[in-house]
Each structure stands twice: as structure tokens, then as C-alpha cells.
Design a protein around this motif. Sequence first.
Motif, PDB file in Angstrom:
ATOM      1  N   LEU A  35       0.845  -1.019  -0.001  1.00  0.00           N
ATOM      2  CA  LEU A  35      -0.052   0.019   0.000  1.00  0.00           C
ATOM      3  C   LEU A  35       0.929   1.039   0.010  1.00  0.00           C
ATOM      4  CD1 LEU A  35      -2.073  -2.306   0.744  1.00  0.00           C
ATOM      5  CD2 LEU A  35      -3.241  -0.536   2.432  1.00  0.00           C
ATOM      6  N   GLU A  36       0.643   2.086  -0.772  1.00  0.00           N
ATOM      7  CA  GLU A  36       1.448   3.383  -0.925  1.00  0.00           C
ATOM      8  C   GLU A  36       0.448   4.520  -0.710  1.00  0.00           C
ATOM      9  OE1 GLU A  36       3.411   5.905  -4.426  1.00  0.00           O
ATOM     10  OE2 GLU A  36       3.109   3.804  -4.725  1.00  0.00           O
ATOM     11  N   PHE A  37       0.689   5.193   0.146  1.00  0.00           N
ATOM     12  CA  PHE A  37      -0.294   6.442   0.544  1.00  0.00           C
ATOM     13  C   PHE A  37       0.273   7.659  -0.122  1.00  0.00           C
ATOM     14  CE2 PHE A  37      -0.551   3.401   3.822  1.00  0.00           C
ATOM     15  CZ  PHE A  37      -1.869   3.036   4.067  1.00  0.00           C
ATOM     16  N   LYS A  38      -0.724   8.545  -0.858  1.00  0.00           N
ATOM     17  CA  LYS A  38      -0.552   9.749  -1.516  1.00  0.00           C
ATOM     18  C   LYS A  38      -1.249  10.858  -1.203  1.00  0.00           C
ATOM     19  CE  LYS A  38      -3.412   7.995  -5.228  1.00  0.00           C
ATOM     20  NZ  LYS A  38      -3.635   7.628  -6.542  1.00  0.00           N
ATOM     21  N   PRO A  39      -0.949  12.031  -1.314  1.00  0.00           N
ATOM     22  CA  PRO A  39      -1.722  13.231  -1.137  1.00  0.00           C
ATOM     23  C   PRO A  39      -2.698  13.480  -2.374  1.00  0.00           C
ATOM     24  CG  PRO A  39       0.296  14.042  -1.630  1.00  0.00           C
ATOM     25  CD  PRO A  39       0.589  12.465  -1.482  1.00  0.00           C
ATOM     26  N   LEU A  40      -3.892  13.616  -2.051  1.00  0.00           N
ATOM     27  CA  LEU A  40      -4.936  13.928  -3.206  1.00  0.00           C
ATOM     28  C   LEU A  40      -4.892  15.201  -3.554  1.00  0.00           C
ATOM     29  CD1 LEU A  40      -7.604  11.512  -2.043  1.00  0.00           C
ATOM     30  CD2 LEU A  40      -6.280  11.160  -4.005  1.00  0.00           C
ATOM     31  N   ASP A  41      -4.630  16.088  -2.467  1.00  0.00           N
ATOM     32  CA  ASP A  41      -4.669  17.765  -2.587  1.00  0.00           C
ATOM     33  C   ASP A  41      -3.385  18.004  -2.865  1.00  0.00           C
ATOM     34  OD1 ASP A  41      -7.476  18.147  -1.982  1.00  0.00           O
ATOM     35  OD2 ASP A  41      -6.737  17.431   0.055  1.00  0.00           O
ATOM     36  N   THR A  42      -2.975  18.126  -4.177  1.00  0.00           N
ATOM     37  CA  THR A  42      -1.545  17.952  -4.655  1.00  0.00           C
ATOM     38  C   THR A  42      -1.213  19.671  -4.905  1.00  0.00           C
ATOM     39  OG1 THR A  42      -2.087  18.143  -7.095  1.00  0.00           O
ATOM     40  CG2 THR A  42      -1.411  16.095  -5.714  1.00  0.00           C
ATOM     41  N   LYS A  43      -2.027  20.475  -5.081  1.00  0.00           N
ATOM     42  CA  LYS A  43      -1.515  21.937  -5.204  1.00  0.00           C
ATOM     43  C   LYS A  43      -1.615  22.766  -3.877  1.00  0.00           C
ATOM     44  CE  LYS A  43      -3.840  22.480  -9.952  1.00  0.00           C
ATOM     45  NZ  LYS A  43      -4.572  23.021 -10.643  1.00  0.00           N
ATOM     46  N   TYR A  44      -2.314  22.487  -2.892  1.00  0.00           N
ATOM     47  CA  TYR A  44      -2.384  23.197  -1.467  1.00  0.00           C
ATOM     48  C   TYR A  44      -2.597  22.295  -0.327  1.00  0.00           C
ATOM     49  CZ  TYR A  44      -7.433  23.293  -2.801  1.00  0.00           C
ATOM     50  OH  TYR A  44      -8.506  22.709  -3.327  1.00  0.00           O
ATOM     51  N   ALA A  45      -2.047  22.837   0.652  1.00  0.00           N
ATOM     52  CA  ALA A  45      -2.788  22.110   2.020  1.00  0.00           C
ATOM     53  C   ALA A  45      -4.250  22.974   2.353  1.00  0.00           C
ATOM     54  CB  ALA A  45      -1.826  22.248   3.214  1.00  0.00           C
ATOM     55  N   ILE A  46      -5.022  22.451   2.793  1.00  0.00           N
ATOM     56  CA  ILE A  46      -6.431  22.942   2.962  1.00  0.00           C
ATOM     57  C   ILE A  46      -6.269  23.982   3.946  1.00  0.00           C
ATOM     58  CG2 ILE A  46      -8.701  22.443   4.013  1.00  0.00           C
ATOM     59  CD1 ILE A  46      -8.277  19.835   2.946  1.00  0.00           C
ATOM     60  N   ASN A  47      -6.984  24.953   3.569  1.00  0.00           N
ATOM     61  CA  ASN A  47      -6.821  26.432   4.541  1.00  0.00           C
ATOM     62  C   ASN A  47      -8.204  27.311   4.529  1.00  0.00           C
ATOM     63  OD1 ASN A  47      -5.798  28.887   5.769  1.00  0.00           O
ATOM     64  ND2 ASN A  47      -5.584  29.719   3.738  1.00  0.00           N
ATOM     65  N   TRP A  48      -9.094  26.365   4.923  1.00  0.00           N
ATOM     66  CA  TRP A  48     -10.555  26.779   5.113  1.00  0.00           C
ATOM     67  C   TRP A  48     -10.594  27.917   6.219  1.00  0.00           C
ATOM     68  CZ3 TRP A  48     -15.808  25.656   3.664  1.00  0.00           C
ATOM     69  CH2 TRP A  48     -16.556  26.514   4.448  1.00  0.00           C
ATOM     70  N   LYS A  49     -11.126  29.193   5.873  1.00  0.00           N
ATOM     71  CA  LYS A  49     -11.156  30.737   6.628  1.00  0.00           C
ATOM     72  C   LYS A  49     -12.287  30.655   7.489  1.00  0.00           C
ATOM     73  CE  LYS A  49      -7.909  32.894   3.731  1.00  0.00           C
ATOM     74  NZ  LYS A  49      -7.543  34.033   2.743  1.00  0.00           N
ATOM     75  N   PRO A  50     -12.278  31.329   8.584  1.00  0.00           N
ATOM     76  CA  PRO A  50     -13.403  31.344   9.549  1.00  0.00           C
ATOM     77  C   PRO A  50     -14.624  32.213   8.842  1.00  0.00           C
ATOM     78  CG  PRO A  50     -11.384  31.692  10.960  1.00  0.00           C
ATOM     79  CD  PRO A  50     -11.023  31.703   9.296  1.00  0.00           C
ATOM     80  N   GLU A  51     -14.371  32.894   7.923  1.00  0.00           N
ATOM     81  CA  GLU A  51     -15.369  33.754   7.563  1.00  0.00           C
ATOM     82  C   GLU A  51     -16.482  33.049   6.551  1.00  0.00           C
ATOM     83  OE1 GLU A  51     -11.351  35.513   5.266  1.00  0.00           O
ATOM     84  OE2 GLU A  51     -12.168  34.760   7.376  1.00  0.00           O
ATOM     85  N   TYR A  52     -15.975  31.796   6.185  1.00  0.00           N
ATOM     86  CA  TYR A  52     -16.801  30.987   5.139  1.00  0.00           C
ATOM     87  C   TYR A  52     -17.879  30.347   6.016  1.00  0.00           C
ATOM     88  CZ  TYR A  52     -12.702  31.003   2.101  1.00  0.00           C
ATOM     89  OH  TYR A  52     -11.562  31.671   1.331  1.00  0.00           O
ATOM     90  N   TYR A  53     -17.954  30.561   7.311  1.00  0.00           N
ATOM     91  CA  TYR A  53     -19.043  29.616   8.009  1.00  0.00           C
ATOM     92  C   TYR A  53     -20.308  30.743   7.629  1.00  0.00           C
ATOM     93  CZ  TYR A  53     -16.003  26.839  10.498  1.00  0.00           C
ATOM     94  OH  TYR A  53     -15.134  25.751  10.854  1.00  0.00           O
ATOM     95  N   PHE A  54     -20.151  31.880   7.327  1.00  0.00           N
ATOM     96  CA  PHE A  54     -21.213  32.725   6.650  1.00  0.00           C
ATOM     97  C   PHE A  54     -20.719  33.237   5.341  1.00  0.00           C
ATOM     98  CE2 PHE A  54     -22.425  32.688  11.086  1.00  0.00           C
ATOM     99  CZ  PHE A  54     -23.786  32.228  11.136  1.00  0.00           C
ATOM    100  N   PHE A  55     -21.142  33.122   4.196  1.00  0.00           N
ATOM    101  CA  PHE A  55     -20.400  33.322   3.000  1.00  0.00           C
ATOM    102  C   PHE A  55     -20.942  34.854   2.661  1.00  0.00           C
ATOM    103  CE2 PHE A  55     -20.844  28.920   2.077  1.00  0.00           C
ATOM    104  CZ  PHE A  55     -19.416  28.455   2.058  1.00  0.00           C
ATOM    105  N   ALA A  56     -20.258  35.600   1.758  1.00  0.00           N
ATOM    106  CA  ALA A  56     -20.425  37.012   1.766  1.00  0.00           C
ATOM    107  C   ALA A  56     -21.694  37.136   0.732  1.00  0.00           C
ATOM    108  CB  ALA A  56     -19.166  37.456   0.798  1.00  0.00           C
ATOM    109  N   ILE A  57     -22.397  38.261   0.912  1.00  0.00           N
ATOM    110  CA  ILE A  57     -23.636  38.240   0.013  1.00  0.00           C
ATOM    111  C   ILE A  57     -22.868  38.907  -1.166  1.00  0.00           C
ATOM    112  CG2 ILE A  57     -25.323  40.059  -0.557  1.00  0.00           C
ATOM    113  CD1 ILE A  57     -25.824  37.859   1.655  1.00  0.00           C
TER     114      ILE A  57
END
Length: 593
Positions: free
Chosen positions: A546-568
Motif C-alpha cells: 500500500l502506497e499512500f499519496k496526497p490527493l490535494d496536490t496544489k495546496y494544503a487545506i486552508n478553510w477560513k473562519p469567514e466561510y461559516y457565513f458566506f459573503a452576500i
Amino acid sequence: MKLFPKIVAVCCSSLVLTSCMEVLDKTDLGSTSGALIFNDSTLTQMNLDFVYDQNLPTGIATLGPGSPNSPSVTTLSDESFGESKLLEGSLLVNEVGDFGTALSATNNYGKIRVINMFLSDVNAGTLPQYTKNKLRAQAQFFRAWRYFDLVRLYGGVPLVLTPLAAVGVEARDKAFLPRNSTTETFAAIVKDLDSTIASVPGRWNSSDWGRITKGTAAALKGRVLLTAASPQFNPGDAVAKWQTAYDANKQAVDLLTANGYGLHASFDQLWFQEVNNPEAVFVTGFNTATGDQARKNNGYDNATRPSYTGTSGGSNQPSWEMVKAFPMLDGKKPGESTKYAYSDQLFYKNRDPRFNKTIAYNGVNWPLNGNTSYKLWTYFAGGKTVEPKATNTGFYTRKAVNPTPAIGDVQFSGTDWIEIRFAEVLLNLAESAVGINKLDEAYTQLIAIRKRAGIEAGTDGLYGLKANMTRAELFSAILDERQIEFAFEGKRFWDLRRWKLIEKTLNGTRRTGVTINLKTTGVPADFATTRDNINLDLAYTNYFTLEFKPLDTKYAINWKPEYYFFAIPQSAIDNNPKLIQNTTWGGAFDPLK
């Protein structure tokens, strides 16, 4: 299952209905009045069926029209993977756009307008009041459904509860409505759902299976108020909000139980019983019919299975994180069970029975396309996949994938989509019970779910649950249970979001896939032809790595707190000067009030 035909306004299409034909025989359709239409029960029902057709969920949701690439919510959690500006942390103000920034019949406000017109016209008609109430109540359910989608995206939104005039400067100025508070928006949703509960049956006849019932409305009300009580909307953990959610979910369980709903006997087969399915609380009917009704297909099956067993496919591929999340057969987490040892190499052994009914993996027996002995192989040999097209994660989702159709027929799946299952209502009740410290009641619901799943009861009868959990531990246990029970049903992202756990769960990580490689030495020369008969444990132990590989190759995940309510979207604010932006995006509107 009854198909709700797509009918626009007064158009009867090719349906031969006596009362409809009487109208069409005598009336110029270009000048047909609303009064004539909504004095006729058949035409009114047809217009209601159009409301159903516009608003019934058709599978795993996307974040919304206008969102960046409208990502499937499975790609926004630890269930699967997929590039997204939300997870990259680069979301812009205009990029969650289902707010009505353009004239559209398909965004939330476009659909709300159709509903409001129906409600107004039915009310003005001459049908008996009981009939009016029942028709209007079903439409009110869908208005609540639309506003719930908006409030969980943005917080409070303008409440449009009557049709707005469509043309003219004066009409335009009256359409410049300010945002209602989040509290007012939730209250309007609950009011609509209470009206639905009061006026629709607890159960319809089989010919009307799939229509909104008292239990459907009560279950949605429970989901809505559970969201309002969760940390996204209730950061102060106000017990009153949990109590309101508990009362709503208790009502839902009681109404559904009284009308014959409950857990289906089978976790995997529940998807393939249609009329009178006890678990299907809010359901969208699909069919393979021809003749007087148009064929209406469920695209989930064809999109989810391996592409070479259908006409498309390969979506909803489980990540390694999702695979690891399933408990062991005794209900304990991998590595915590003292009865069943866990190793990554033999990841499939002695897992919660829901594992094999949800996850398809290399070497598993997976009946497909009418072949009950079909085995799925996803390994690489000599650096090349043995599949016609390799899975990205090493796995597929098998939940709700029908094993019966032949390859050429899977795109015509008639499997119903169940948006709210009775299992969700039980777990909603469990979570809200924890909120008001009724911990024993939460245990009762969790045990019912785990017992149905086939987890071992254990000597303490707790099905692997830790005894005497604290409030915080029970909240966590319920979220874990929801992750397993509702995997690939479009629930995980919303659960993490309402609990404000996306950063803790995902930030700084890259979701993981597995490449399973056949060793170059020590493997029988005829393995490719004899593999279907080999002992799988032997194969994994001796022949595979078994070889484990990252699926997100372009960036490490960076969800921001303001996304809990999106902008109008700024384009909406430009169109309507009375709209105020959320505080988390530089405005003055507080979405917590």
C-alpha cells in the motif's frame, strides 16, 4: 412510485385529463386567467407538481449555483477530495452566488417566486378551504426548504413571502428589500413548516407516495432547528435553542412512528425499496417509465460506480480518511478495540458492517451489472492500473448503487433519492437531547442505529459506545456516527460547518488516497487469472503493498473562519442598495442575530 410531472403554468402537455381538456377546449391560453386555473383542482394540482419538480433534491448537493465550479459537498470534507477555492482559502466575495443576482428560475429566489405565486393564486381560487390548505401547505414546505438553504449559507436574508411585481420603476423600488435578521429568517421557516404539519396527511395513499407528510415537515423542522442550535448559529451554547431543537425532533419522531415510519431492516437495501419504504421521510422519486410519463432518472448511480461499469462514473471516491473512520465490528475505533486488531495492510478486516456496504475496495466481492460474483480489482501491476481507468483514491462508493442493471442501462436508474432518512431524525433527536443534558436518550438513539448496522452488542449492551460519556464526548460520538451512517449522502460538510470544525478537521492537511501495488516478486505467475478465487487476506499479506499519496496536490487545506457565513455577492448589493454585507466580510450585518 408516483412521478411528479414537469408542468409549466397552465400547460397540460400531452396529459389527457377531462377537466383540463374542458378548459383547453374553451379557453385562449394566451389570456387564461389565474382564477380559472386555480378554481380547477386538476390544474391546481399540476401547478403544485411543478413546484415539487423544481424543488425536490436530486442527489448529493452542490454548494449552489454560482459557487466556484458549484462543487459537490462531498469534495468539501474528509469524505472525498476535489480542488476548491473554499479549501484553498482563496474564495472571493462574489463566488457563492445563489442569492438572486440575476433573473433565473433556478436559483433560490427564482424558485421562491414561483412558490409565492402558487400560494397567492390558490388562496384566491374557489376550491374548498380544506383542499386549499392541503395544497398550500405542500408549497410552504418547499419555501421553507429554499429559505433554509439561504440562511445556512449567508445568515438572515430578505424574506419575500408574497409575489413581487415584475416590471416598472415603482415595482423595482419595492423589490429593494433589506435583509431580515437570522432569527427572523429561522422563524419564518418554522412558521411555514408548522403550517405544513397542520394541513397535510401523516401518510398518503400509495399512489401519492413521496408527497410531503406531517412527518416530512416535522423532520425538516428538526433539522433546521438543530442547525440553529449548533455552534455556527449558537456560539454561546444557549440551552433554550437546544430545547427548541429537541422539542421539534421529538415531535418528528413521534409523528413518523405513529404513521408507520421507522428504521428499515437493512442498511444497504433501504435504497431499493420505493413505495412505503419506512425509512424514506423526504424522498425524490425517480423511475424508468415510458408512455404517459416521461422517464426520470437518478444520475447518482451511474456517476458513482466505476466508469467502465456504466456510461460515466468514478465520482464520490472515498478518501483514506473516510475509510479509516469506520469502527471495528465491536463498535470501537480502529486501534482502540481490544477484540479486533487493526492494521492498515488489512484495513477491511472486522470492520463495522456498514464498511462493506459503503466502501468498495480492491478485491471485494461487489455484485454489479447483474453479476453476483463480480470482484473489483483496483491494484497496479508493473506501474499500470489493472482497471480500464484507475480510481484516484483506491476506492469507490457502493452505497445506493444498484447491482442489477446491465452496463448499458445504469444511466437509467430509477432508484429514489432519500434526502431525510428516519435514521437522521433519530440522530437529530440524539444530538438535541445531549444539548439539554438528556444523555440517556442520546444513548438510546445511538444504540438503535448501531444495532441496525450489525455492530456487536458487547457484554454491556452499548454496541461499542463508551459508557458514561460526558456531554462533549456524546456530541463528538454523534458526529462520528453521522459520518459513518450518512457517508456520501451530502451531510458531512454541513455537519462540520454547523459545528465549526472544518479547520480542526482539515486545515493544514492533504486528503489521502491509496495506490495498491502488486509486488514484483513472490507472486504466482497466474495471479491475474486466478485472483478471483484467492484468499484475500493471503493476497494482501503476501502480494500487495500500500502506497499512500496526497490527493490535494496544489495546496494544503486552508478553510477560513469567514466561510461559516458566506459573503452576500457584491453584484447583489450593487443591484439592491438596502442589502448590508456580513460583518465577517467587512459589512455591518451580524448573522448571529
